[in-house]
Design a protein around this motif. Structure first.
Motif, mmCIF file in Angstrom:
data_model
loop_
_atom_site.group_PDB
_atom_site.id
_atom_site.type_symbol
_atom_site.label_atom_id
_atom_site.label_comp_id
_atom_site.label_asym_id
_atom_site.label_seq_id
_atom_site.Cartn_x
_atom_site.Cartn_y
_atom_site.Cartn_z
ATOM 1 N N ARG A 74 -19.405 4.314 -0.141
ATOM 2 C CA ARG A 74 -18.678 4.949 1.285
ATOM 3 C C ARG A 74 -20.156 5.851 1.936
ATOM 4 N N TYR A 77 -3.243 5.606 -5.545
ATOM 5 C CA TYR A 77 -4.529 4.789 -5.026
ATOM 6 C C TYR A 77 -5.821 5.318 -5.092
ATOM 7 N N GLY A 103 -13.433 0.785 5.447
ATOM 8 C CA GLY A 103 -13.843 0.406 4.063
ATOM 9 C C GLY A 103 -12.665 -0.618 3.363
ATOM 10 N N PHE A 104 -12.960 -1.417 2.748
ATOM 11 C CA PHE A 104 -12.104 -2.277 2.010
ATOM 12 C C PHE A 104 -10.766 -2.608 2.479
ATOM 13 N N THR A 105 -10.661 -2.890 3.902
ATOM 14 C CA THR A 105 -9.560 -3.230 4.429
ATOM 15 C C THR A 105 -9.656 -4.614 4.985
ATOM 16 N N ASP A 125 -3.929 2.783 10.352
ATOM 17 C CA ASP A 125 -3.472 2.046 9.185
ATOM 18 C C ASP A 125 -2.125 1.398 9.587
ATOM 19 N N LEU A 126 -1.430 0.515 8.935
ATOM 20 C CA LEU A 126 -0.507 -0.237 8.727
ATOM 21 C C LEU A 126 0.554 0.582 7.797
ATOM 22 N N ASN A 148 -1.775 -1.727 13.848
ATOM 23 C CA ASN A 148 -2.395 -3.011 13.268
ATOM 24 C C ASN A 148 -3.827 -3.448 13.809
ATOM 25 N N ALA A 149 -4.683 -3.546 12.968
ATOM 26 C CA ALA A 149 -6.264 -3.929 13.288
ATOM 27 C C ALA A 149 -6.188 -5.188 14.303
ATOM 28 N N PHE A 170 0.784 -1.281 -0.110
ATOM 29 C CA PHE A 170 0.011 -0.025 0.127
ATOM 30 C C PHE A 170 0.925 1.359 -0.017
ATOM 31 N N GLY A 203 -8.100 1.038 8.815
ATOM 32 C CA GLY A 203 -7.251 0.840 7.520
ATOM 33 C C GLY A 203 -7.862 2.119 6.807
ATOM 34 N N THR A 204 -7.549 3.270 7.440
ATOM 35 C CA THR A 204 -8.058 4.510 6.795
ATOM 36 C C THR A 204 -7.439 4.812 5.550
HETATM 37 C C1 LIG Z 1 -7.819 -0.791 0.080
HETATM 38 S S1 LIG Z 1 -7.255 0.239 1.322
HETATM 39 C C2 LIG Z 1 -8.597 1.061 1.868
HETATM 40 C C3 LIG Z 1 -8.462 2.237 2.391
HETATM 41 C C4 LIG Z 1 -9.581 3.142 2.587
HETATM 42 N N1 LIG Z 1 -10.049 2.578 3.899
HETATM 43 C C5 LIG Z 1 -10.504 3.426 1.609
HETATM 44 O O1 LIG Z 1 -11.867 3.100 1.829
HETATM 45 O O2 LIG Z 1 -10.158 3.770 0.449
HETATM 46 C C6 LIG Z 1 -7.137 -0.802 2.687
HETATM 47 C C7 LIG Z 1 -5.934 -0.043 3.651
HETATM 48 O O3 LIG Z 1 -6.028 -0.922 4.822
HETATM 49 C C8 LIG Z 1 -4.729 -0.995 5.487
HETATM 50 N N2 LIG Z 1 -4.470 -2.223 6.171
HETATM 51 C C9 LIG Z 1 -4.444 -3.614 5.628
HETATM 52 N N3 LIG Z 1 -4.440 -4.383 6.500
HETATM 53 C C10 LIG Z 1 -4.202 -3.624 7.936
HETATM 54 C C11 LIG Z 1 -4.199 -4.001 9.153
HETATM 55 N N4 LIG Z 1 -3.915 -5.209 9.526
HETATM 56 N N5 LIG Z 1 -4.170 -3.217 10.199
HETATM 57 C C12 LIG Z 1 -4.406 -1.824 9.839
HETATM 58 N N6 LIG Z 1 -4.595 -1.211 8.625
HETATM 59 C C13 LIG Z 1 -4.607 -2.263 7.467
HETATM 60 C C14 LIG Z 1 -3.770 -0.776 4.093
HETATM 61 O O4 LIG Z 1 -2.449 -0.354 4.519
HETATM 62 C C15 LIG Z 1 -4.571 0.370 3.304
HETATM 63 O O5 LIG Z 1 -4.250 1.351 3.595
#
Ligand SMILES: C[S@@+](CC[C@H](N)C(=O)[O-])C[C@H]1O[C@@H](n2cnc3c(N)ncnc32)[C@H](O)[C@@H]1O
Length: 238
Positions: free
Chosen positions: A39, A23, A127-129, A82-83, A110-111, A16, A58-59
């Protein structure tokens, strides 16, 4: 000290971070802009009242955090977790540009191990995380732990359309067309090959609902969006 993550999470964060500058544009093009309406629906379900606190898991570049803050009471705040530091840096820049940065707390984390105390937020949005998380049951339990009693989670994620003919068409687009289109648009081809790989093993909407219940949430329900391409799961914390 910067947090250290397990290997799967490090690889996700690096991927990411690599695609962060492109993105938003790729997202809009590959989803034909439908993600905007999805959204909006998630935000309507998660609105924060006076002095309430939200957590966006996962902002990324901040779409949900910004949308939620705009739609919520001006005294509410959102922790943006977010990671990937580069995704979060873009979110921070956008929060500053929109005058919302005082109501947001960006956190690299980390989530699966949310760096917040028990029962400290009124809403969890994501969202999408979920598709990217290594240990989803653990992460859902973490969401439950940090959510106050009567609080709510609103999880927006891609899903599996229930109509088989449409599902086949969608898989063809998602597995064959989208990664190539992303590469043509100057994206990271490897990262976008990861897209279908992340969806294939992801639970169907009914199974995800069961997992949310198993994590300790109540009143679990879900809405399918655009013939089931995506779904929003909503639940309350008992
Ligand atoms: C597809 S993006 C979605 C971003 C945003 N929420 C959106 O709606 O556009 C997924 C995000 O989740 C983060 N992510 C993935 N695994 C994660 C975890 N275990 N903990 C926190 N963030 C995570 C990624 O770094 C990435 O920024």
């Amino acid at each position: 000290m910067a947090p250290t993550f397990p290997r799967h999470d490090r690889e996700i964060a690096e991927m990411f971070d690599r695609i962060a500058p492109r993105y938003d544009r790729l997202n809009r093009v590959l989803s034909f802009g439908t993600d905007v309406a999805w959204r909006r629906r998630a935000i309507a379900l998660a609105r924060l009242g006076p002095r309430q606190r939200g957590l966006d898991v996962g902002t990324g570049t901040g779409d949900l955090t910004i949308g939620l803050l705009r739609a919520s009471d001006p005294s509410s705040v959102v922790v943006a977790l977010d990671l990937a530091p580069r995704m979060l840096a873009i979110a921070h820049r956008r929060l500053v540009a929109t005058g919302l940065s005082r109501r947001a707390v960006p956190v690299v984390g980390n989530a699966e191990s949310i760096p917040l105390p028990d029962a400290s937020v009124d809403r969890v949005v994501s969202g999408f995380t979920l598709r990217n998380i290594g240990d989803l049951p653990r992460s859902l339990r973490e969401m439950r732990r940090v959510t106050r009693s009567d609080g709510r989670i609103v999880l927006l994620e891609l899903s599996h359309p229930p109509n088989e003919a449409f599902a086949a068409l969608y898989r063809w687009y998602f597995e064959r067309v989208a990664p190539r289109a992303a590469a043509l648009l100057g994206g990271d081809a490897a990262a976008y090959r990861y897209l279908p790989r992340s969806l294939r093993p992801f639970p169907r909407a009914e199974d995800l609902a069961r997992m949310v219940g198993d994590a300790g949430f109540a009143d679990v329900r879900f809405e399918r969006l655009t013939l089931g391409i995506a779904a929003i799961h909503v639940a309350t914390s008992p």
